[in-house]
Design a protein around this motif. Sequence first.
Motif, PDB file in Angstrom:
ATOM      1  N   GLY A  83       7.009   2.267  -8.333  1.00  0.00           N
ATOM      2  CA  GLY A  83       6.478   3.036  -9.443  1.00  0.00           C
ATOM      3  C   GLY A  83       5.230   2.483 -10.110  1.00  0.00           C
ATOM      4  N   ARG A  84       4.739   1.342  -9.632  1.00  0.00           N
ATOM      5  CA  ARG A  84       3.557   0.728 -10.238  1.00  0.00           C
ATOM      6  C   ARG A  84       2.410   0.688  -9.239  1.00  0.00           C
ATOM      7  NH1 ARG A  84       6.296  -4.232 -10.837  1.00  0.00           N
ATOM      8  NH2 ARG A  84       4.283  -5.171 -10.426  1.00  0.00           N
ATOM      9  N   GLU A  85       1.206   0.924  -9.730  1.00  0.00           N
ATOM     10  CA  GLU A  85       0.033   0.824  -8.867  1.00  0.00           C
ATOM     11  C   GLU A  85      -0.224  -0.645  -8.556  1.00  0.00           C
ATOM     12  OE1 GLU A  85      -4.722   1.432  -9.246  1.00  0.00           O
ATOM     13  OE2 GLU A  85      -3.514   3.063 -10.068  1.00  0.00           O
ATOM     14  N   VAL A  86      -0.303  -0.953  -7.257  1.00  0.00           N
ATOM     15  CA  VAL A  86      -0.529  -2.333  -6.844  1.00  0.00           C
ATOM     16  C   VAL A  86      -1.845  -2.509  -6.099  1.00  0.00           C
ATOM     17  CG1 VAL A  86       1.903  -2.985  -6.835  1.00  0.00           C
ATOM     18  CG2 VAL A  86       0.873  -2.042  -4.764  1.00  0.00           C
ATOM     19  N   LEU A  87      -2.476  -1.387  -5.711  1.00  0.00           N
ATOM     20  CA  LEU A  87      -3.733  -1.473  -4.982  1.00  0.00           C
ATOM     21  C   LEU A  87      -4.509  -0.188  -5.166  1.00  0.00           C
ATOM     22  CD1 LEU A  87      -5.500  -2.996  -2.830  1.00  0.00           C
ATOM     23  CD2 LEU A  87      -4.216  -1.735  -1.109  1.00  0.00           C
ATOM     24  N   ARG A  88      -5.818  -0.331  -5.329  1.00  0.00           N
ATOM     25  CA  ARG A  88      -6.710   0.823  -5.474  1.00  0.00           C
ATOM     26  C   ARG A  88      -7.980   0.535  -4.688  1.00  0.00           C
ATOM     27  NH1 ARG A  88      -8.135   4.901  -9.715  1.00  0.00           N
ATOM     28  NH2 ARG A  88      -6.016   4.519 -10.427  1.00  0.00           N
ATOM     29  N   GLU A  89      -8.321   1.451  -3.812  1.00  0.00           N
ATOM     30  CA  GLU A  89      -9.553   1.376  -3.038  1.00  0.00           C
ATOM     31  C   GLU A  89     -10.274   2.708  -3.223  1.00  0.00           C
ATOM     32  OE1 GLU A  89     -10.684  -1.188  -1.094  1.00  0.00           O
ATOM     33  OE2 GLU A  89      -8.932  -2.456  -1.437  1.00  0.00           O
ATOM     34  N   ALA A  90     -11.594   2.682  -3.202  1.00  0.00           N
ATOM     35  CA  ALA A  90     -12.340   3.926  -3.382  1.00  0.00           C
ATOM     36  C   ALA A  90     -13.652   3.889  -2.611  1.00  0.00           C
ATOM     37  CB  ALA A  90     -12.621   4.176  -4.860  1.00  0.00           C
ATOM     38  N   ARG A  91     -14.103   5.065  -2.263  1.00  0.00           N
ATOM     39  CA  ARG A  91     -15.363   5.389  -1.598  1.00  0.00           C
ATOM     40  C   ARG A  91     -15.541   4.698  -0.249  1.00  0.00           C
ATOM     41  NH1 ARG A  91     -18.150   9.730  -1.061  1.00  0.00           N
ATOM     42  NH2 ARG A  91     -20.346   9.415  -0.746  1.00  0.00           N
ATOM     43  N   PHE A  92     -16.011   3.468  -0.227  1.00  0.00           N
ATOM     44  CA  PHE A  92     -16.237   2.762   1.025  1.00  0.00           C
ATOM     45  C   PHE A  92     -15.105   1.770   1.229  1.00  0.00           C
ATOM     46  CE2 PHE A  92     -20.454   4.080  -0.467  1.00  0.00           C
ATOM     47  CZ  PHE A  92     -20.753   4.961   0.560  1.00  0.00           C
ATOM     48  N   VAL A  93     -14.146   2.155   2.041  1.00  0.00           N
ATOM     49  CA  VAL A  93     -12.932   1.372   2.248  1.00  0.00           C
ATOM     50  C   VAL A  93     -13.048   0.605   3.555  1.00  0.00           C
ATOM     51  CG1 VAL A  93     -10.436   1.511   2.564  1.00  0.00           C
ATOM     52  CG2 VAL A  93     -11.589   3.091   0.994  1.00  0.00           C
ATOM     53  N   ARG A  94     -12.809  -0.677   3.503  1.00  0.00           N
ATOM     54  CA  ARG A  94     -12.779  -1.502   4.711  1.00  0.00           C
ATOM     55  C   ARG A  94     -11.371  -1.420   5.280  1.00  0.00           C
ATOM     56  NH1 ARG A  94     -16.305  -4.853   1.440  1.00  0.00           N
ATOM     57  NH2 ARG A  94     -18.318  -4.986   2.491  1.00  0.00           N
ATOM     58  N   VAL A  95     -11.233  -0.722   6.380  1.00  0.00           N
ATOM     59  CA  VAL A  95      -9.920  -0.430   6.953  1.00  0.00           C
ATOM     60  C   VAL A  95      -9.189  -1.710   7.353  1.00  0.00           C
ATOM     61  CG1 VAL A  95      -8.706   0.799   8.794  1.00  0.00           C
ATOM     62  CG2 VAL A  95     -10.683   1.848   7.696  1.00  0.00           C
ATOM     63  N   GLU A  96      -9.899  -2.680   7.911  1.00  0.00           N
ATOM     64  CA  GLU A  96      -9.259  -3.932   8.335  1.00  0.00           C
ATOM     65  C   GLU A  96      -8.672  -4.673   7.134  1.00  0.00           C
ATOM     66  OE1 GLU A  96     -12.650  -3.361   8.981  1.00  0.00           O
ATOM     67  OE2 GLU A  96     -12.248  -2.409  10.910  1.00  0.00           O
ATOM     68  N   GLU A  97      -9.420  -4.727   6.045  1.00  0.00           N
ATOM     69  CA  GLU A  97      -8.931  -5.397   4.836  1.00  0.00           C
ATOM     70  C   GLU A  97      -7.757  -4.634   4.232  1.00  0.00           C
ATOM     71  OE1 GLU A  97     -12.057  -6.213   2.027  1.00  0.00           O
ATOM     72  OE2 GLU A  97     -13.272  -7.223   3.545  1.00  0.00           O
ATOM     73  N   LEU A  98      -7.840  -3.317   4.237  1.00  0.00           N
ATOM     74  CA  LEU A  98      -6.740  -2.498   3.724  1.00  0.00           C
ATOM     75  C   LEU A  98      -5.494  -2.729   4.567  1.00  0.00           C
ATOM     76  CD1 LEU A  98      -5.644  -0.334   1.814  1.00  0.00           C
ATOM     77  CD2 LEU A  98      -6.528   1.386   3.410  1.00  0.00           C
ATOM     78  N   ASN A  99      -5.647  -2.821   5.870  1.00  0.00           N
ATOM     79  CA  ASN A  99      -4.517  -3.077   6.758  1.00  0.00           C
ATOM     80  C   ASN A  99      -3.839  -4.405   6.418  1.00  0.00           C
ATOM     81  OD1 ASN A  99      -3.022  -2.201   9.216  1.00  0.00           O
ATOM     82  ND2 ASN A  99      -3.765  -4.180   9.957  1.00  0.00           N
ATOM     83  N   GLU A 100      -4.625  -5.448   6.182  1.00  0.00           N
ATOM     84  CA  GLU A 100      -4.068  -6.751   5.811  1.00  0.00           C
ATOM     85  C   GLU A 100      -3.295  -6.665   4.497  1.00  0.00           C
ATOM     86  OE1 GLU A 100      -7.269  -9.598   5.757  1.00  0.00           O
ATOM     87  OE2 GLU A 100      -7.757  -9.241   7.867  1.00  0.00           O
ATOM     88  N   LYS A 101      -3.836  -5.948   3.536  1.00  0.00           N
ATOM     89  CA  LYS A 101      -3.163  -5.799   2.244  1.00  0.00           C
ATOM     90  C   LYS A 101      -1.855  -5.022   2.409  1.00  0.00           C
ATOM     91  CE  LYS A 101      -7.497  -6.027  -0.302  1.00  0.00           C
ATOM     92  NZ  LYS A 101      -8.504  -5.279  -1.063  1.00  0.00           N
ATOM     93  N   LEU A 102      -1.876  -3.990   3.241  1.00  0.00           N
ATOM     94  CA  LEU A 102      -0.655  -3.213   3.477  1.00  0.00           C
ATOM     95  C   LEU A 102       0.410  -4.058   4.170  1.00  0.00           C
ATOM     96  CD1 LEU A 102      -1.957   0.314   4.525  1.00  0.00           C
ATOM     97  CD2 LEU A 102      -0.864  -0.335   2.382  1.00  0.00           C
ATOM     98  N   GLU A 103      -0.009  -4.932   5.074  1.00  0.00           N
ATOM     99  CA  GLU A 103       0.945  -5.827   5.733  1.00  0.00           C
ATOM    100  C   GLU A 103       1.650  -6.711   4.712  1.00  0.00           C
ATOM    101  OE1 GLU A 103      -1.327  -7.902   8.707  1.00  0.00           O
ATOM    102  OE2 GLU A 103      -1.162  -6.241  10.139  1.00  0.00           O
ATOM    103  N   LYS A 104       0.895  -7.233   3.756  1.00  0.00           N
ATOM    104  CA  LYS A 104       1.487  -8.078   2.719  1.00  0.00           C
ATOM    105  C   LYS A 104       2.444  -7.288   1.829  1.00  0.00           C
ATOM    106  CE  LYS A 104      -2.381 -11.274   2.569  1.00  0.00           C
ATOM    107  NZ  LYS A 104      -3.542 -11.766   1.833  1.00  0.00           N
TER     108      LYS A 104
END
Length: 112
Positions: A83-104
């Motif tokens: 129920g809490r926002e833990v990550l926010r990305e906008a406009r130019f998203v680096r997919v590799e970095e987002l993938n690492e964050k999602l893994e964590k």
Amino acid sequence: MRQAIEITSLQEAEDAIAGENVLLMYLSKENCSVCHALLPKIQDMMEAFPAIKFYQGDVGKIQEIAGQFSIFTVPGLLLYAEGREVLREARFVRVEELNEKLEKINAMYLAE
């Protein structure tokens, strides 16, 4: 390629956030070229995270969602855990970095 669950109202978005353990919300607009280019990459990436619910909403069709979630540019990716926002990305998203964050996040909130 994993398809997102379509959000058609602010209430649906709020219900999803309240009801899911972890979810990723992809907010875009119909006429946004960056949104259309990024979505397939996010869909491919989400194949690796079946436990993370994946939602998509159009801020052009659901204008109050932009105000409620403070979306000033699209695409916007919001990750919610318990129920809490833990990550926010906008406009130019680096997919590799987002993938690492999602893994964590996946390991923290969804590990058995």
